[in-house]
Enzyme design. Structure first.
Site, PDB file in Angstrom:
ATOM      1  N   ASN A 220     -10.868  -2.511  -5.771  1.00  0.00           N
ATOM      2  CA  ASN A 220     -10.046  -1.552  -6.519  1.00  0.00           C
ATOM      3  C   ASN A 220     -10.628  -1.193  -7.895  1.00  0.00           C
ATOM      4  O   ASN A 220     -10.202  -0.209  -8.512  1.00  0.00           O
ATOM      5  CB  ASN A 220      -8.599  -2.052  -6.682  1.00  0.00           C
ATOM      6  CG  ASN A 220      -7.779  -2.022  -5.401  1.00  0.00           C
ATOM      7  OD1 ASN A 220      -6.889  -2.839  -5.193  1.00  0.00           O
ATOM      8  ND2 ASN A 220      -8.064  -1.069  -4.505  1.00  0.00           N
TER       9      ASN A 220
ATOM     10  N   ASP B 249       0.829  -1.211   0.000  1.00  0.00           N
ATOM     11  CA  ASP B 249       0.000   0.000   0.000  1.00  0.00           C
ATOM     12  C   ASP B 249       0.864   1.261   0.000  1.00  0.00           C
ATOM     13  O   ASP B 249       1.973   1.262   0.539  1.00  0.00           O
ATOM     14  CB  ASP B 249      -0.917  -0.035   1.240  1.00  0.00           C
ATOM     15  CG  ASP B 249      -2.093   0.915   1.104  1.00  0.00           C
ATOM     16  OD1 ASP B 249      -2.377   1.367  -0.029  1.00  0.00           O
ATOM     17  OD2 ASP B 249      -2.726   1.222   2.122  1.00  0.00           O
TER      18      ASP B 249
END
Ligand code: IPE
Ligand code: IPE
Ligand code: MG
Length: 244
Positions: free
Chosen positions: A80, A32
């Site tokens: 996502n 991330d």
């Protein structure tokens, strides 16, 4: 004199010997912070993804060097897809390029490739390439699992649906054996970069007894040294599995 003076933290050599004793077989990464890394540099988010992809290759290589048998990376979640179209397209392009690279180098790198997640939305040609790569590398030593269009909840639902369709009893073992990760040991250690302390739908079933390591380092700034830190911290933990 250049040595680690904190005796409670195992040295890299110690960690390697503990890894080879089988106490840390599987590390999973929630990669991330690519977007924030790019933003800090006034660059578009896709620049962060591209730099992050090169870091991912370095980290995978390093994990193999220190003897980790299984590495799993969270590349793209079922959530996502909600990102801007051009960002999704840039991530998909990187993944497809990476697949092309693996087709050339997976033998040399001794990587046993496996994709986890629901690949059904991808086109036939892509899925055929994935399947061929998985088959071709099945006997290699270092397992690399790429979580693509992966969601822990989605994976559990798909597994249960498969069992129900076959009319099989739903037991813990049957569910585990029907997950995308069937045959892969549960992650011992889950590392998340970029300061967020959450699972974001990653390996929900498999992480029941995983240890977690969170770092503020943004994924594109990830280094082997940071992997060493996570591993040393892991070896300082006591895993009790509910016992005393
Ligand atoms: C992780 O980085 C990569 C993917 C989710 C594909 P992010 O893109 O989430 O980066 P941040 O969290 O916005 O900084
Ligand atoms: C998790 O990161 C997904 C991947 C790393 C692929 P996100 O950036 O999507 O997670 P949230 O939105 O911060 O929970
Ligand atoms: Mg993020």
């Amino acid at each position: 004199m250049g040595q680690d003076t904190n005796l409670s933290v195992p040295s890299r050599e110690n960690s390697i010997s503990l890894i080879s004793s089988g106490r840390l077989r599987h590390i999973a990464f929630i990669m991330d912070g690519n977007g924030r890394w790019a933003k800090k540099r006034g660059m578009p988010r896709k620049f962060g993804h591209s730099y992050g992809a090169s870091k991912f290759k370095e980290v995978v290589r390093y994990c193999g060097d220190i003897g980790i048998e299984f590495v799993t990376v969270y590349a793209f979640s079922t959530e996502n897809w909600g990102r801007p179209e051009d960002e999704v397209a840039s991530i998909m392009k990187l993944l497809s390029d990476y697949l092309g690279e693996c087709e050339k180098t997976a033998d040399k790198d001794n990587l046993k490739m496996r994709f986890i997640g629901d690949l059904s939305p991808f086109d036939r040609a892509f899925r055929d390439r994935v399947e061929a790569l998985e088959k071709r590398t099945a006997d290699h030593k270092n397992s690399l699992n790429i979580a693509l269009n992966y969601g822990g909840r989605d994976e559990i639902v798909r597994a249960c649906r498969r069992l129900a369709e076959k009319g099989e009893p739903i037991t813990e073992k049957a569910v585990s054996d029907s997950l995308d990760t069937a045959g892969i040991p549960d992650p011992d250690l889950i590392v998340r970069t970029a300061g967020e302390q959450r699972l974001s739908n990653f390996l929900m079933w498999q992480s029941a007894y995983s240890e977690f390591y969170f770092t503020d380092v943004l994924w594109p700034d990830m280094t082997p040294r940071e992997v060493d830190k996570a591993v040393s911290e892991y070896f300082g933990r006591q895993r009790r599995y509910g016992k005393v």
